[in-house]
Each structure stands twice: as structure tokens, then as C-alpha cells.
Design an enzyme around this catalytic site. Structure first.
Site, PDB file in Angstrom:
ATOM      1  N   LYS A 288      -9.334  33.654  30.434  1.00  0.00           N
ATOM      2  CA  LYS A 288      -9.515  34.973  29.490  1.00  0.00           C
ATOM      3  C   LYS A 288      -9.418  34.866  28.172  1.00  0.00           C
ATOM      4  O   LYS A 288     -10.227  35.273  27.295  1.00  0.00           O
ATOM      5  CB  LYS A 288      -7.771  35.619  29.649  1.00  0.00           C
ATOM      6  CG  LYS A 288      -7.765  36.103  31.251  1.00  0.00           C
ATOM      7  CD  LYS A 288      -6.404  36.791  31.262  1.00  0.00           C
ATOM      8  CE  LYS A 288      -4.962  36.127  31.054  1.00  0.00           C
ATOM      9  NZ  LYS A 288      -4.822  34.899  32.099  1.00  0.00           N
TER      10      LYS A 288
ATOM     11  N   ARG B  98       0.232  43.721  31.753  1.00  0.00           N
ATOM     12  CA  ARG B  98       0.488  42.702  32.977  1.00  0.00           C
ATOM     13  C   ARG B  98       1.521  43.303  34.075  1.00  0.00           C
ATOM     14  O   ARG B  98       1.971  42.645  34.741  1.00  0.00           O
ATOM     15  CB  ARG B  98       1.264  41.583  32.278  1.00  0.00           C
ATOM     16  CG  ARG B  98       0.552  40.170  32.371  1.00  0.00           C
ATOM     17  CD  ARG B  98       1.547  39.141  31.602  1.00  0.00           C
ATOM     18  NE  ARG B  98       1.103  37.786  31.793  1.00  0.00           N
ATOM     19  CZ  ARG B  98       0.296  37.105  31.136  1.00  0.00           C
ATOM     20  NH1 ARG B  98      -0.306  37.522  30.179  1.00  0.00           N
ATOM     21  NH2 ARG B  98       0.192  35.944  31.370  1.00  0.00           N
TER      22      ARG B  98
ATOM     23  N   ARG C  89      -5.272  20.952  30.848  1.00  0.00           N
ATOM     24  CA  ARG C  89      -4.832  21.446  29.676  1.00  0.00           C
ATOM     25  C   ARG C  89      -3.527  20.892  29.020  1.00  0.00           C
ATOM     26  O   ARG C  89      -3.334  20.781  27.975  1.00  0.00           O
ATOM     27  CB  ARG C  89      -5.106  22.994  29.349  1.00  0.00           C
ATOM     28  CG  ARG C  89      -4.902  23.590  27.978  1.00  0.00           C
ATOM     29  CD  ARG C  89      -4.914  24.935  27.897  1.00  0.00           C
ATOM     30  NE  ARG C  89      -3.990  25.611  28.554  1.00  0.00           N
ATOM     31  CZ  ARG C  89      -3.883  26.991  28.774  1.00  0.00           C
ATOM     32  NH1 ARG C  89      -4.815  27.704  28.320  1.00  0.00           N
ATOM     33  NH2 ARG C  89      -2.976  27.531  29.289  1.00  0.00           N
TER      34      ARG C  89
ATOM     35  N   ARG D  61       1.567  23.183  25.397  1.00  0.00           N
ATOM     36  CA  ARG D  61       2.362  24.364  26.022  1.00  0.00           C
ATOM     37  C   ARG D  61       3.277  24.045  26.977  1.00  0.00           C
ATOM     38  O   ARG D  61       2.907  23.424  28.189  1.00  0.00           O
ATOM     39  CB  ARG D  61       1.166  25.466  26.461  1.00  0.00           C
ATOM     40  CG  ARG D  61       0.597  26.162  25.573  1.00  0.00           C
ATOM     41  CD  ARG D  61      -0.475  27.273  26.149  1.00  0.00           C
ATOM     42  NE  ARG D  61       0.129  28.178  27.246  1.00  0.00           N
ATOM     43  CZ  ARG D  61      -0.580  29.241  27.672  1.00  0.00           C
ATOM     44  NH1 ARG D  61      -1.881  29.290  27.080  1.00  0.00           N
ATOM     45  NH2 ARG D  61      -0.054  29.936  28.536  1.00  0.00           N
TER      46      ARG D  61
ATOM     47  N   ARG E 186       4.292  31.007  37.510  1.00  0.00           N
ATOM     48  CA  ARG E 186       3.336  31.845  36.652  1.00  0.00           C
ATOM     49  C   ARG E 186       2.403  32.618  37.530  1.00  0.00           C
ATOM     50  O   ARG E 186       2.026  33.663  37.416  1.00  0.00           O
ATOM     51  CB  ARG E 186       2.392  31.282  35.407  1.00  0.00           C
ATOM     52  CG  ARG E 186       3.365  30.668  34.416  1.00  0.00           C
ATOM     53  CD  ARG E 186       2.653  29.791  33.594  1.00  0.00           C
ATOM     54  NE  ARG E 186       1.461  30.105  32.763  1.00  0.00           N
ATOM     55  CZ  ARG E 186       0.590  29.143  32.307  1.00  0.00           C
ATOM     56  NH1 ARG E 186       1.000  27.830  32.273  1.00  0.00           N
ATOM     57  NH2 ARG E 186      -0.313  29.373  31.753  1.00  0.00           N
TER      58      ARG E 186
HETATM   59  P1  AP5 Z   1      -8.132  29.820  29.126  1.00  0.00           P
HETATM   60  O1  AP5 Z   1      -9.131  30.413  28.554  1.00  0.00           O
HETATM   61  O2  AP5 Z   1      -6.902  29.588  28.440  1.00  0.00           O
HETATM   62  O3  AP5 Z   1      -7.463  31.024  30.211  1.00  0.00           O
HETATM   63  P2  AP5 Z   1      -6.439  31.982  30.212  1.00  0.00           P
HETATM   64  O4  AP5 Z   1      -6.828  32.970  31.425  1.00  0.00           O
HETATM   65  O5  AP5 Z   1      -6.400  32.759  28.635  1.00  0.00           O
HETATM   66  O6  AP5 Z   1      -5.142  31.215  30.500  1.00  0.00           O
HETATM   67  P3  AP5 Z   1      -3.509  31.255  30.071  1.00  0.00           P
HETATM   68  O7  AP5 Z   1      -2.846  30.073  30.285  1.00  0.00           O
HETATM   69  O8  AP5 Z   1      -3.686  31.592  28.352  1.00  0.00           O
HETATM   70  O9  AP5 Z   1      -2.987  32.275  30.704  1.00  0.00           O
HETATM   71  P4  AP5 Z   1      -1.619  33.144  30.983  1.00  0.00           P
HETATM   72  O10 AP5 Z   1      -1.888  34.385  31.300  1.00  0.00           O
HETATM   73  O11 AP5 Z   1      -0.864  32.169  31.849  1.00  0.00           O
HETATM   74  O12 AP5 Z   1      -0.985  32.824  29.329  1.00  0.00           O
HETATM   75  P5  AP5 Z   1      -0.676  34.150  28.225  1.00  0.00           P
HETATM   76  O13 AP5 Z   1      -0.723  33.271  27.141  1.00  0.00           O
HETATM   77  O14 AP5 Z   1      -1.221  35.149  28.412  1.00  0.00           O
HETATM   78  O15 AP5 Z   1      -8.414  28.545  30.170  1.00  0.00           O
HETATM   79  C1  AP5 Z   1      -7.595  27.834  30.720  1.00  0.00           C
HETATM   80  C2  AP5 Z   1      -8.061  26.369  30.685  1.00  0.00           C
HETATM   81  O16 AP5 Z   1      -9.183  26.181  31.463  1.00  0.00           O
HETATM   82  C3  AP5 Z   1      -8.395  25.926  29.397  1.00  0.00           C
HETATM   83  O17 AP5 Z   1      -8.092  24.556  29.286  1.00  0.00           O
HETATM   84  C4  AP5 Z   1     -10.021  26.286  29.239  1.00  0.00           C
HETATM   85  O18 AP5 Z   1     -10.670  25.270  28.547  1.00  0.00           O
HETATM   86  C5  AP5 Z   1     -10.139  26.080  30.800  1.00  0.00           C
HETATM   87  N1  AP5 Z   1     -11.407  26.863  31.188  1.00  0.00           N
HETATM   88  C6  AP5 Z   1     -11.947  27.997  30.914  1.00  0.00           C
HETATM   89  N2  AP5 Z   1     -13.074  28.312  31.694  1.00  0.00           N
HETATM   90  C7  AP5 Z   1     -13.270  27.372  32.364  1.00  0.00           C
HETATM   91  C8  AP5 Z   1     -14.530  27.084  33.120  1.00  0.00           C
HETATM   92  N3  AP5 Z   1     -15.262  28.049  33.548  1.00  0.00           N
HETATM   93  N4  AP5 Z   1     -14.597  26.111  33.796  1.00  0.00           N
HETATM   94  C9  AP5 Z   1     -13.624  25.073  33.571  1.00  0.00           C
HETATM   95  N5  AP5 Z   1     -12.570  25.183  32.717  1.00  0.00           N
HETATM   96  C10 AP5 Z   1     -12.269  26.123  32.102  1.00  0.00           C
HETATM   97  O19 AP5 Z   1       1.025  34.186  28.689  1.00  0.00           O
HETATM   98  C11 AP5 Z   1       1.674  33.174  28.600  1.00  0.00           C
HETATM   99  C12 AP5 Z   1       3.169  33.871  28.945  1.00  0.00           C
HETATM  100  O20 AP5 Z   1       3.500  34.823  27.929  1.00  0.00           O
HETATM  101  C13 AP5 Z   1       3.494  34.440  30.309  1.00  0.00           C
HETATM  102  O21 AP5 Z   1       3.872  33.618  31.264  1.00  0.00           O
HETATM  103  C14 AP5 Z   1       4.636  35.331  29.842  1.00  0.00           C
HETATM  104  O22 AP5 Z   1       5.738  34.767  29.981  1.00  0.00           O
HETATM  105  C15 AP5 Z   1       4.275  35.779  28.561  1.00  0.00           C
HETATM  106  N6  AP5 Z   1       3.523  37.053  28.295  1.00  0.00           N
HETATM  107  C16 AP5 Z   1       2.107  37.222  27.757  1.00  0.00           C
HETATM  108  N7  AP5 Z   1       1.675  38.312  27.744  1.00  0.00           N
HETATM  109  C17 AP5 Z   1       2.677  39.005  28.351  1.00  0.00           C
HETATM  110  C18 AP5 Z   1       2.973  40.413  28.680  1.00  0.00           C
HETATM  111  N8  AP5 Z   1       1.813  41.581  28.565  1.00  0.00           N
HETATM  112  N9  AP5 Z   1       3.772  40.962  29.401  1.00  0.00           N
HETATM  113  C19 AP5 Z   1       5.063  39.939  29.446  1.00  0.00           C
HETATM  114  N10 AP5 Z   1       5.186  38.856  29.244  1.00  0.00           N
HETATM  115  C20 AP5 Z   1       3.659  38.343  28.691  1.00  0.00           C
HETATM  116 MG    MG Z   2      -4.523  32.743  27.507  1.00  0.00          MG
END
Ligand code: AP5
Ligand code: MG
Length: 188
Positions: free
Chosen positions: A14, A89, A128, A134, A146
């Protein structure tokens, strides 16, 4: 306005793809995860609260997250549109976002849902973890939580947009460039 929900499980890409879409379409990127992490770094009260959930792989409560998101939207005057990354979410968040955007006459245009198998998600996140700092990447058990939280609380949000004919699923496996092209093809 072009308002896109970029959806998918942890590690789906994402954040990576959002960076490309904002450049191409001139959008504002709103990632609730990034906002929480900035608050943790800045040692704010919100950061302290968010950390207690993030470190378990659980969701931050809806009332906190919804208020945060809407106040972020309001910081932008006359935007071309938003990419919502990691929000909504829960179905309650999706309902609140629809209500909020409808009142502003700027509804969600589409949801783009990145589909990536679980093994690939774990491989990406553990890789990562070596550099991201993180805490939620560092422990395989937290990664499991997660992903489980995603299936239980977040996956139903796709049905919410599916019922509005706004859901597009995209194969999220392959090179980052090829996935970007798939997204461009759907957005147009
Ligand atoms: P990346 O692009 O970072 O993927 P992402 O989907 O953004 O993954 P996140 O880890 O950020 O997802 P998340 O949903 O758990 O975290 P968030 O910050 O939203 O890519 C991941 C890795 O893969 C990178 O190293 C990248 O380089 C690699 N990659 C990308 N594309 C690739 C490809 N095609 N091939 C190979 N490798 C690739 O949330 C974190 C926490 O915050 C949650 O757990 C929750 O506690 C809280 N939170 C956030 N939003 C909310 C909400 N709306 N409500 C409640 N709690 C929330
Ligand atoms: Mg992300």
C-alpha cells in the site's frame, strides 16, 4: 476529485504504491499508520496510545482513528483527491468515512485491493524488519497477529465497497513497476 482507498493486508504494498500514485495523479497520501508512527516518534499522547495497540498487532480504537483521519483531510485546501492507505480498516470506519465525504460531496471513487498470498506478506515484512525499525515487523508473532486482525476486522471492508460497485482487486505479486502499471490501468 479522485478519492482512492488503497487496500490490502500488512505488507501488500500500500505504502510503496501510494508513493507512485500521488505523483502520477497529484493526490494527497494519507496513511494512518504513518501518522501514528510520526506521533510515536514525537512522543505525543496519541503516539503513546497508538503504540500500545500497534505493538500487539491490534487496531487502534475507531473513535481515535476516525477523528484523526477527518482532521487530516481538513488540513488540505482544494486537493485533487486523496489516497487513503490503511484506512478504513473496519466497517465502522468505512461507514464514518462515507458519511463524512458525502457531506462534503466528495465520495470515494474506488477501492483498489492488492491481493498477496500470506507467505509472501511474511517474507516481505521480515525482510523489511532488518532495516525499518518498526517494532511490529520485528516479531513473527506480531506479524501473525496483524494478519489475523486483517482477516477478522479489515477484510469485510472490501465487501462494503463491493456492494457499491467500487471494488477492484489487483494482483499484488510481481515487480513493483508491474503492479503500478496494473493500478494505472484501473484508475485510467
Ligand atoms: P509496503 O508498501 O510498506 O506495504 P504496506 O501494505 O504499506 O504494509 P504495512 O506494513 O505498512 O501495512 P500495515 O497495514 O500493517 O501497516 P500500517 O502502517 O497501515 O511494503 C511492505 C514491504 O514489501 C516493503 O519492504 C516493500 O519494499 C516491499 N514490497 C512492496 N511491494 C513489493 C513487491 N511488489 N515485491 C516485493 N516486495 C515489495 O498500520 C500499522 C498499525 O497501525 C496497524 O497494525 C494498527 O495497529 C495501526 N493502524 C493503522 N491504521 C489504522 C486504522 N485505520 N485503524 C486502526 N488501527 C490502525
Ligand atoms: Mg504501509
Amino acid at each position: 476529485m479522485l478519492n482512492v482507498v488503497l487496500f490490502g493486508p500488512p505488507g501488500a504494498g500500500k505504502g510503496t504504491q501510494s508513493e507512485r500514485l500521488i505523483t502520477k495523479y497529484g493526490l494527497v497520501h494519507l496513511s494512518t499508520g504513518d501518522i501514528f508512527r510520526a506521533n510515536i516518534k514525537g512522543q505525543t499522547a496519541l503516539g503513546q496510545l497508538a503504540k500500545s495497540y500497534i505493538d500487539k498487532g491490534a487496531l487502534v480504537p475507531d473513535e481515535v482513528t476516525i477523528g484523526l483521519l477527518t482532521s487530516e483531510v481538513e488540513k488540505h485546501e482544494d486537493p485533487k483527491g486523496f489516497i487513503f492507505d490503511g484506512f478504513p480498516r473496519t466497517t465502522a470506519q468505512a461507514e464514518a468515512l462515507d458519511k463524512y465525504l458525502d457531506a462534503r460531496n466528495t465520495p470515494i471513487t474506488m477501492m483498489l485491493s492488492l491481493v498477496v498470498p500470506e507467505d509472501e506478506l511474511k517474507t516481505r515484512l521480515l525482510e523489511r524488519a532488518k532495516t525499518s525499525g518498526r517494532t511490529d515487523d520485528a516479531d513473527p508473532k506480531i506479524i501473525e497477529n496483524r494478519i489475523a486482525t486483517y482477516h477478522k476486522e479489515t477484510a469485510p471492508v472490501a465487501n462494503f465497497y463491493g456492494a457499491q460497485d467500487k471494488l477492484h482487486t489487483i494482483d499484488g505479486v510481481g515487480s513493483i513497476d508491474s503492479i503500478t502499471e496494473r493500478l494505472y490501468a484501473v484508475i485510467g
